[in-house]
Design an enzyme around this catalytic site. Structure first.
Site, PDB file in Angstrom:
ATOM      1  N   GLU A 210       0.859  -1.188   0.000  1.00 30.15           N
ATOM      2  CA  GLU A 210       0.000   0.000   0.000  1.00 30.15           C
ATOM      3  C   GLU A 210       0.896   1.238   0.000  1.00 30.15           C
ATOM      4  OE1 GLU A 210      -2.934  -0.253   3.163  1.00 30.15           O
ATOM      5  OE2 GLU A 210      -4.255  -1.436   1.875  1.00 30.15           O
ATOM      6  N   GLU A 212       1.662   4.676   0.880  1.00 26.91           N
ATOM      7  CA  GLU A 212       1.183   5.621   1.896  1.00 26.91           C
ATOM      8  C   GLU A 212       2.289   6.604   2.260  1.00 26.91           C
ATOM      9  OE1 GLU A 212      -0.972   4.216   5.252  1.00 26.91           O
ATOM     10  OE2 GLU A 212      -1.568   2.321   4.304  1.00 26.91           O
ATOM     11  N   ASP A 244       2.432  -0.108   3.689  1.00 25.01           N
ATOM     12  CA  ASP A 244       1.645  -0.940   4.605  1.00 25.01           C
ATOM     13  C   ASP A 244       1.385  -2.288   3.913  1.00 25.01           C
ATOM     14  OD1 ASP A 244      -0.126  -1.967   6.476  1.00 25.01           O
ATOM     15  OD2 ASP A 244      -1.818  -0.774   5.763  1.00 25.01           O
ATOM     16  N   GLN A 251      -6.710 -10.933   5.210  1.00 26.67           N
ATOM     17  CA  GLN A 251      -7.570  -9.799   5.559  1.00 26.67           C
ATOM     18  C   GLN A 251      -9.051 -10.114   5.301  1.00 26.67           C
ATOM     19  OE1 GLN A 251      -6.458  -6.265   3.378  1.00 26.67           O
ATOM     20  NE2 GLN A 251      -7.792  -4.906   4.537  1.00 26.67           N
TER      21      GLN A 251
END
Ligand code: CA
Length: 441
Positions: A210, A212, A244, A251
């Site tokens: 991710e 970020e 991340d 998940q």
């Protein structure tokens, strides 16, 4: 203090006596001066604070005697193996140190000879996570990411009703935050394969990154005392790149009802350098909310935030596979985006986090959430880019990816540029996926 005002440290005419800082594409010109901790690679020296300039690092503890007053105090505080003590001194101290460094590093500075003896080469340095992170919170501040991911899970209601009112976040884990360059072990866990009634255990098959930004907290706030918007940014020390790492299959099975857990807490990569909010001042933009959207509640609103709450930090994700590495190919760019698209600003994240009286401490880390832009090709993770794996992306050289494979190296980069200002960069946050441990499979 206002961190959006320009001062002499931003002067685009400034040049350093260190030639490598004056290259047009340098990440670390004299206008940047980001903070990190370093030591000579392979040595057992203690890590210590430094500031990046060109291809070198100013050893702040060694340079402290060259400065006076608050700048000297800040440099001495930065000599420790983590920057928490410097962060605790607050924005005026970091700003005084930045001003003193800017003076001492510019062409013609009388301190040149003395400061040259305080330089280390980045090529011979290794880094650590720049602060001891007590608490880590990850937000979800890109509405484009939230909508795209929501659409994959809930096509009828992509965006939940609270999204436009509160900066959504969850408490992450600080123990697994690592600095750029460290390998990332593919996690094992429970997943529920499609069409099956019971979960299976094994290595994640849907490992993702991710894109970020990380926001390091500077001066903290007392428990029970919220930080108002007008002071929120002065409680933030600076900005780094943050990956991340996320196991989408773990998940998907675990996230209801309490949110991310083992799918996220196995690794978070940060860049070694923290760019100060002061350095970002030339790249500020108005924070704009579409007129049809709810306007922020008063505790999330301020005149300064409306005028200059957004920051145009350009971002990109690159992937280098093991095959590409063996062929000597350059990393393949997967996407680009900008922090300017964020639905919530850094100040709003900090004000919201403390509005219930929650205390933040120096060195705490706030993740911005995946910074996807409005266009599909600006997606900040593979889940979005590949439509949950249904449309693999081509890497060039014949390879494709739905999710990450072992040996893939993911590289995040960030920089700011605009006419009339000197480009500044964040360096990179990189990590290579290592095979799952055989014992756990
Ligand atoms: Ca995230």
């Amino acid at each position: 203090m206002s961190l959006t005002a320009l001062n002499s440290t931003h002067d685009p005419q400034l040049r350093s006596w260190l030639a490598s800082a004056n290259a047009a594409d340098a990440d670390f010109p004299i206008q940047n001066l980001p903070f990190g901790v370093f030591r000579r690679r392979g040595s057992s020296e203690p890590f210590r604070g430094g500031v990046a300039i060109g291809d070198a690092i100013v050893d702040l503890g060694a340079a402290a005697p060259l400065f006076a007053g608050l700048a000297a105090e800040a440099a001495a505080a930065a000599a420790r193996p983590a920057l928490n003590a410097l962060m605790a001194l607050g924005a005026p101290a970091a700003s005084a140190l930045r001003a003193a460094l800017s003076e001492a590093l510019r062409q013609g500075a009388p301190q040149q000879a003395a400061l040259e003896r305080c330089l280390a080469a980045q090529a011979q340095a290794e880094y650590a996570v720049p602060a001891q992170v007590g608490d880590y919170t990850d937000f979800y501040a890109s509405i484009h990411h939230a909508t795209a991911v929501g659409r994959l899970m809930r096509p009828d209601q992509p965006l939940l009703p609270n999204y436009k009112w509160i900066p959504v976040g969850y408490h992450g884990r600080s123990s697994s935050i690592v600095v750029s360059g460290q390998g990332i072990r593919r996690p094992c866990g429970q997943t529920l394969p499609q069409g099956m009634a019971e979960p299976v255990f094994g290595p994640s098959r849907r490992l993702d990154y991710e894109l970020e930004l990380g926001l390091f907290v500077g001066q903290g706030n007392a428990l029970g005392t919220p930080v108002p918007m007008a002071q929120a940014e002065s409680h933030l020390f600076g900005v780094c790149l943050l990956n991340d790492w996320s196991a989408r299959d773990i998940q998907g099975w675990e996230y209801q009802p309490l949110g991310p857990f083992l799918a996220k807490n196995f690794a978070t990569t940060v860049s070694p350098w923290i760019v100060s909010f002061e350095a970002l001042a030339p790249f500020r933009l108005p924070f704009l909310r579409p007129a049809a959207d709810p306007q922020p509640l008063p505790y999330l609103d301020s005149a300064e935030n409306r005028a200059a709450g957004a920051i145009d930090i350009r971002l990109e994700v690159l992937l280098e596979s093991a095959a590409m590495r063996s062929r000597g190919e350059a990393p393949w760019r997967l996407s680009t985006s900008s922090y300017r698209h964020s639905y919530w600003t850094a100040a709003q994240l900090l004000a919201h986090h403390t509005v219930n009286g929650c205390n933040l401490r120096p060195g705490d880390l706030l993740g911005s959430g995946t910074q996807s832009g409005p266009a599909p090709e600006e997606a900040g993770c593979l889940l979005e880019l590949t439509q949950a794996g249904r449309k693999p992306v081509a890497l060039g050289g014949g390879e494709t990816r739905s999710f990450l494979q072992d040996g893939d190296r993911v590289i995040l980069r960030g920089w700011c540029e605009k006419p009339g200002a000197v480009r500044i960069g964040f360096g990179e946050a990189a990590g290579e996926v290592l095979p799952a441990l055989a014992a756990a499979t």
